[in-house]
Write an enzyme that holds these catalytic residues in place. Structure first.
Site, short mmCIF file in Angstrom:
data_model
loop_
_atom_site.label_atom_id
_atom_site.label_comp_id
_atom_site.label_asym_id
_atom_site.label_seq_id
_atom_site.Cartn_x
_atom_site.Cartn_y
_atom_site.Cartn_z
N ASP A 156 11.89 6.31 -8.01
CA ASP A 156 11.69 7.02 -9.28
C ASP A 156 12.46 8.33 -9.33
O ASP A 156 13.01 8.71 -10.36
CB ASP A 156 10.20 7.32 -9.48
CG ASP A 156 9.40 6.09 -9.84
OD1 ASP A 156 10.00 5.03 -10.09
OD2 ASP A 156 8.15 6.19 -9.87
N LYS A 203 -0.10 -3.89 -3.65
CA LYS A 203 -1.46 -3.47 -3.28
C LYS A 203 -1.58 -1.97 -3.54
O LYS A 203 -1.49 -1.15 -2.64
CB LYS A 203 -1.76 -3.76 -1.81
CG LYS A 203 -3.18 -3.40 -1.39
CD LYS A 203 -3.36 -3.55 0.10
CE LYS A 203 -4.76 -3.12 0.53
NZ LYS A 203 -5.01 -1.67 0.30
N SER A 261 0.81 -1.21 0.00
CA SER A 261 0.00 0.00 0.00
C SER A 261 0.86 1.27 0.00
O SER A 261 1.75 1.42 -0.83
CB SER A 261 -0.95 -0.05 1.21
OG SER A 261 -1.88 1.00 1.19
#
Length: 248
Positions: free
Chosen positions: A128, A142, A117
């Site tokens: 990133d 998830k 999550s």
């Protein structure tokens, strides 16, 4: 036959300062879950360890939870920035961090199959942006965002409202986050509630320490390191001081 016993609660955030064999100091922070109070505890740890040469944020077996906590935590490392999007039926909503940057020092995030999550969302966005090196195993996958609606009888209904993407557009649902440095472990840590900190026998943790040292342009860790001091729970006071050499 069932045997009753007391279960010692594990605080949402725990932290300690490591000193390597050559005197480099690394702040090690475990974030067990994203509660509304955990960002303040992480902030306190970062400020307490402001003299550290780098940081390791351990998100292994962290189930995530609060999106608001994610926005605050991301800010501590990125400043105010785009940290992802929520893809909903009516369109795409941008999600931005909400806090000022506290540190720009070398930084490693630990993840495993139990990282889920908002915890994997944070790890993915830090990866990133090249703000952190992610070490461990691919995360759970998830990537759903929920609203929680209270009912009159005290129950709560969770309604899925969107899918989470990292800042680069990577969809987390079903894919998870792939670490920069993959390190397998037969027995993931923290499944036993009596275990609170990783030690030198933890190969993922050791690799994280080495990655921080590499970012500080120092030789790879090849000697024992010491635990300088320990603080946990609200991080408002030092609970103990110890110095260890050799294997833990």
């Amino acid at each position: 036959m069932l045997t009753r016993r007391k279960i010692r609660p594990v605080p949402a955030v725990q932290a300690r300062l490591e000193t390597t064999w050559e005197g480099r100091q690394i702040g090690y922070i475990i974030l067990h879950q994203f509660t509304l109070s955990s960002p303040q505890q992480v902030k306190e740890a970062l400020e307490r360890f402001q003299g550290a040469d780098g940081f390791v944020l351990d998100l292994r077996n962290n189930p995530g939870r609060s999106v608001a906590a994610l926005q605050e935590l991301a800010g501590f490392f990125l400043g105010e920035a785009l940290i992802g999007t929520s893809v909903e039926r009516t369109g795409t909503t941008e999600l931005r961090s909400t806090e000022a940057q506290i540190t720009n020092k070398p930084f490693v995030v630990l993840v495993n199959q139990g990282t889920a999550s908002t915890a994997e969302w944070l790890a993915g966005t830090l990866k990133d942006s090249e703000r952190a090196v992610v070490v461990g195993m691919p995360t759970f996958g998830k990537g759903l965002i929920h609203n929680f609606l209270p009912l009159t009888d005290g129950a709560v209904v969770a309604v899925t409202i969107g899918r989470a993407n990292t800042s680069s557009g990577h969809e987390i649902l079903g894919a998870g986050i792939t670490p920069n440095v993959r390190v397998e472990m037969a027995n993931p840590p923290f499944l036993d509630p009596t275990i609170t900190f990783a030690f030198r026998s933890d190969t993922q943790y050791r690799q994280a320490i080495e990655q921080v040292i590499m970012q500080t342009e120092r030789p790879s860790l090849s000697q024992p390191y010491a635990v300088e001091h320990l603080c946990c729970s609200g991080l408002s006071e030092t609970l103990g001081t110890s110095r260890r050499t050799g294997s833990h």
